[in-house]
Write a protein that holds these residues in place. Structure first.
Motif, PDB file in Angstrom:
ATOM      1  N   ARG A 171       8.598 -16.674  15.074  1.00  0.00           N
ATOM      2  CA  ARG A 171       7.820 -16.023  14.005  1.00  0.00           C
ATOM      3  C   ARG A 171       8.380 -14.638  13.763  1.00  0.00           C
ATOM      4  N   LYS A 172       8.266 -14.197  12.508  1.00  0.00           N
ATOM      5  CA  LYS A 172       8.745 -12.852  12.188  1.00  0.00           C
ATOM      6  C   LYS A 172       7.729 -11.800  12.647  1.00  0.00           C
ATOM      7  N   ALA A 173       8.237 -10.688  13.122  1.00  0.00           N
ATOM      8  CA  ALA A 173       7.381  -9.562  13.515  1.00  0.00           C
ATOM      9  C   ALA A 173       6.449  -9.217  12.357  1.00  0.00           C
ATOM     10  N   GLY A 174       5.187  -8.978  12.685  1.00  0.00           N
ATOM     11  CA  GLY A 174       4.207  -8.623  11.665  1.00  0.00           C
ATOM     12  C   GLY A 174       3.397  -9.814  11.175  1.00  0.00           C
ATOM     13  N   THR A 175       3.804 -11.031  11.579  1.00  0.00           N
ATOM     14  CA  THR A 175       3.075 -12.226  11.138  1.00  0.00           C
ATOM     15  C   THR A 175       2.452 -12.964  12.312  1.00  0.00           C
ATOM     16  N   ILE A 176       2.447 -12.318  13.477  1.00  0.00           N
ATOM     17  CA  ILE A 176       2.043 -13.000  14.710  1.00  0.00           C
ATOM     18  C   ILE A 176       0.585 -12.703  15.066  1.00  0.00           C
ATOM     19  N   GLY A 177       0.174 -11.470  14.888  1.00  0.00           N
ATOM     20  CA  GLY A 177      -1.190 -11.065  15.222  1.00  0.00           C
ATOM     21  C   GLY A 177      -2.164 -11.331  14.081  1.00  0.00           C
ATOM     22  N   THR A 178      -3.342 -10.681  14.155  1.00  0.00           N
ATOM     23  CA  THR A 178      -4.359 -10.842  13.119  1.00  0.00           C
ATOM     24  C   THR A 178      -3.874 -10.225  11.811  1.00  0.00           C
ATOM     25  N   ILE A 179      -3.324  -9.015  11.921  1.00  0.00           N
ATOM     26  CA  ILE A 179      -2.779  -8.303  10.758  1.00  0.00           C
ATOM     27  C   ILE A 179      -1.481  -7.631  11.204  1.00  0.00           C
ATOM     28  N   GLY A 180      -0.495  -7.597  10.326  1.00  0.00           N
ATOM     29  CA  GLY A 180       0.737  -6.849  10.579  1.00  0.00           C
ATOM     30  C   GLY A 180       0.832  -5.698   9.588  1.00  0.00           C
ATOM     31  N   CYS A 181       1.432  -4.600  10.032  1.00  0.00           N
ATOM     32  CA  CYS A 181       1.537  -3.409   9.180  1.00  0.00           C
ATOM     33  C   CYS A 181       2.977  -2.930   9.172  1.00  0.00           C
ATOM     34  N   THR A 182       3.480  -2.550   7.999  1.00  0.00           N
ATOM     35  CA  THR A 182       4.822  -1.976   7.985  1.00  0.00           C
ATOM     36  C   THR A 182       4.905  -0.777   7.061  1.00  0.00           C
ATOM     37  N   SER A 183       6.064  -0.107   7.127  1.00  0.00           N
ATOM     38  CA  SER A 183       6.343   1.083   6.333  1.00  0.00           C
ATOM     39  C   SER A 183       7.660   0.884   5.604  1.00  0.00           C
ATOM     40  N   CYS A 193       0.851  -1.194   0.000  1.00  0.00           N
ATOM     41  CA  CYS A 193       0.000   0.000   0.000  1.00  0.00           C
ATOM     42  C   CYS A 193       0.887   1.245   0.000  1.00  0.00           C
ATOM     43  N   GLY A 194       0.258   2.405   0.152  1.00  0.00           N
ATOM     44  CA  GLY A 194       0.952   3.666  -0.077  1.00  0.00           C
ATOM     45  C   GLY A 194       1.967   4.065   0.981  1.00  0.00           C
ATOM     46  N   ASN A 195       1.740   3.698   2.222  1.00  0.00           N
ATOM     47  CA  ASN A 195       2.660   4.056   3.312  1.00  0.00           C
ATOM     48  C   ASN A 195       2.241   3.291   4.569  1.00  0.00           C
ATOM     49  N   GLY A 196       3.039   3.401   5.613  1.00  0.00           N
ATOM     50  CA  GLY A 196       2.767   2.653   6.831  1.00  0.00           C
ATOM     51  C   GLY A 196       1.529   3.142   7.569  1.00  0.00           C
ATOM     52  N   THR A 197       1.269   4.429   7.474  1.00  0.00           N
ATOM     53  CA  THR A 197       0.083   4.981   8.140  1.00  0.00           C
ATOM     54  C   THR A 197      -1.185   4.430   7.493  1.00  0.00           C
ATOM     55  N   VAL A 213     -10.141   3.229   0.229  1.00  0.00           N
ATOM     56  CA  VAL A 213      -9.211   4.350   0.038  1.00  0.00           C
ATOM     57  C   VAL A 213      -8.385   4.041  -1.211  1.00  0.00           C
ATOM     58  N   ASN A 214      -7.589   5.034  -1.632  1.00  0.00           N
ATOM     59  CA  ASN A 214      -6.644   4.802  -2.701  1.00  0.00           C
ATOM     60  C   ASN A 214      -5.260   4.736  -2.078  1.00  0.00           C
ATOM     61  N   SER A 215      -4.729   3.555  -1.929  1.00  0.00           N
ATOM     62  CA  SER A 215      -3.417   3.423  -1.306  1.00  0.00           C
ATOM     63  C   SER A 215      -2.632   2.335  -2.030  1.00  0.00           C
ATOM     64  N   ARG A 216      -1.659   2.769  -2.838  1.00  0.00           N
ATOM     65  CA  ARG A 216      -0.916   1.827  -3.672  1.00  0.00           C
ATOM     66  C   ARG A 216       0.576   2.038  -3.504  1.00  0.00           C
ATOM     67  N   LEU A 217       1.331   0.983  -3.701  1.00  0.00           N
ATOM     68  CA  LEU A 217       2.781   1.087  -3.793  1.00  0.00           C
ATOM     69  C   LEU A 217       3.117   1.329  -5.266  1.00  0.00           C
ATOM     70  N   ASP A 218       3.862   2.405  -5.558  1.00  0.00           N
ATOM     71  CA  ASP A 218       4.270   2.670  -6.945  1.00  0.00           C
ATOM     72  C   ASP A 218       5.123   1.522  -7.467  1.00  0.00           C
ATOM     73  N   GLY A 224       5.988   4.087   1.033  1.00  0.00           N
ATOM     74  CA  GLY A 224       5.492   2.750   0.747  1.00  0.00           C
ATOM     75  C   GLY A 224       5.105   2.067   2.039  1.00  0.00           C
ATOM     76  N   GLY A 225       4.270   1.041   1.932  1.00  0.00           N
ATOM     77  CA  GLY A 225       3.872   0.291   3.115  1.00  0.00           C
ATOM     78  C   GLY A 225       3.290  -1.044   2.702  1.00  0.00           C
ATOM     79  N   ALA A 226       2.986  -1.884   3.693  1.00  0.00           N
ATOM     80  CA  ALA A 226       2.384  -3.187   3.391  1.00  0.00           C
ATOM     81  C   ALA A 226       1.647  -3.724   4.606  1.00  0.00           C
TER      82      ALA A 226
END
Ligand SMILES: *Cc1c(COP(=O)(O)O)cnc(C)c1O
Length: 376
Positions: free
Chosen positions: A175-187, A58-62, A233-238, A200-202
């Motif tokens: 387990r790697k951080a971000g894969t432990i809970g229901t959803i993980g978010c990064t920037s 997605c577009g960013n971590g936020t 929303v519109n949130s994409r990684l270029d 950028g984000g995911a």
């Protein structure tokens, strides 16, 4: 002598310049600037690296954090528990969606959410917990997951500062951080451990339905073109950013090791100084040192900061003000909220330069400047 910087993106780029330039040129040649093939491929490579079913760029971590909370179907007034000591984005999106941020104090040693204090903040309206893997080490996920299970809560990990860090459960599972809970978010903000050359984000999840929901939400609530099933929303990684990240992802572990090596050299030089505390790593996590953050005791932080500024040594205070003291969050606070630890550490923290390119001579210059303050 290389000039000192908090983050040295230029030297890192120089080492992979041909591959990066090639990747960028390839996208320009294809003119697939949005939703190019590189985006999908990067998502697959990232999911494989993390050992998770789905990675959605997605577009960013936020945005990642916002979309995660939207995907869980939280409703205005629902309460979301998170930490009082983090970058604003974590709490901002909670409030923006009309949810109620419930801040919890942190652990003095690790700066991460104090799991012992979480349970007291759970009410019948609590729907989710958002732990942040701050500065590069994991929050204590196992007891958090137990609480989440007990009270039927979602767990959304903010791993913007923790991509590549590993959490070890008591049964030995890693387990790697971000894969432990229901959803993980990064920037992928440029200065993050895996940074692109813009925003950028995911998001990560092992839940097929949630993954589909997340894809739909980041794309205007659309599964079939021009059929909008929900407000999105519109949130994409270029595509250019995805191409850059594909070059950098295979280096992430090596980058994180370089940060750890620099941190160990800092520790060796600074751990015996009275009035200074070097970072503490919990036994259940690896540390990828997004930041190298000292605690300066006895009210000396600002004086040390001034000393380093005068010597031309870059340094930063992450973060000077706990979130409960931010004007924007005044409406959410009540009289009985108390945050003794975050109050204290905001007056003590001082971060030194931390990036993948620090050499011994630079570390020597930085630590010598710190030591000279305490030898005055
Ligand atoms: C950087 C960061 C974010 C936000 O990421 P952006 O890509 O800048 O939107 C969220 N949470 C934490 C802890 C961060 O460090």
């Amino acid at each position: 002598m290389n000039p000192l910087q908090m983050v040295d993106l230029k030297s890192q780029y120089q080492r992979i310049k041909p591959q990066i330039d090639n990747a960028i040129q390839g996208v320009i040649d294809s003119c697939q600037f949005v939703k190019g093939a590189e985006v999908k491929t990067f998502e697959q490579e990232l999911a494989q690296y993390l050992g998770v079913q789905h990675a959605i760029a997605c577009g960013n971590g936020t945005d990642a954090l916002q979309v995660a909370l939207m995907a869980l179907g939280l409703k205005p007034g629902d309460e979301v528990i998170t930490t009082d000591f983090t970058f604003i984005a974590t709490v901002e999106v909670i409030a923006l969606l009309g949810l109620k941020p419930v801040l919890v104090d942190v652990d003095m040693a690790t700066f991460n959410i104090d799991v012992e204090k979480v349970e007291k903040s759970i009410t019948p309206r609590t729907k989710a917990i958002v732990p942040v893997h701050l500065f590069g080490q994991c929050a204590n996920m196992e007891p958090l997951l137990k609480l989440a299970e007990k009270y039927g809560l979602y767990v959304v990990e903010d791993t913007a500062q923790g991509l590549g860090a590993e959490y070890r459960f008591s049964d030995g599972t890693v387990r790697k951080a971000g894969t432990i809970g229901t959803i993980g978010c990064t920037s992928f903000f440029p200065s993050k451990n895996l940074g692109c050359y813009g925003d950028g984000g995911a998001l990560f999840t092992n839940d097929d339905q949630l993954a589909e929901q997340i894809r739909c939400l980041t794309n205007h609530g659309m599964k079939v073109r021009y059929h909008h099933d929900m407000i999105g929303v519109n949130s994409r990684l270029d595509t250019i950013q995805a191409a850059i990240l594909r070059v950098k992802l295979p280096h992430l572990d090596e980058y994180n090791r370089a940060r750890l090596a620099a941190a160990e050299k800092y520790n060796a030089a600074l751990s015996d100084i009275d009035g200074l505390e070097t970072p503490v790593t919990s036994a259940f996590t690896t540390h990828i040192f997004h930041q190298y953050t000292l605690k300066v005791k006895n009210g000396q932080r600002d004086a040390l900061k001034k000393h380093l500024d005068e010597q031309g040594i870059p340094n930063m205070v992450y973060y000077p003000i706990p979130l409960h003291r931010q004007k924007a969050f005044e409406p959410y606070m009540t009289e009985n909220d108390s945050f003794p630890v975050s109050e204290t550490i905001c007056g003590e923290v001082l971060s030194l330069p931390m990036h993948t390119e620090l050499d011994d001579e630079q570390i020597e210059r930085i630590t010598a400047a710190v030591k000279s303050f305490f030898e005055r």
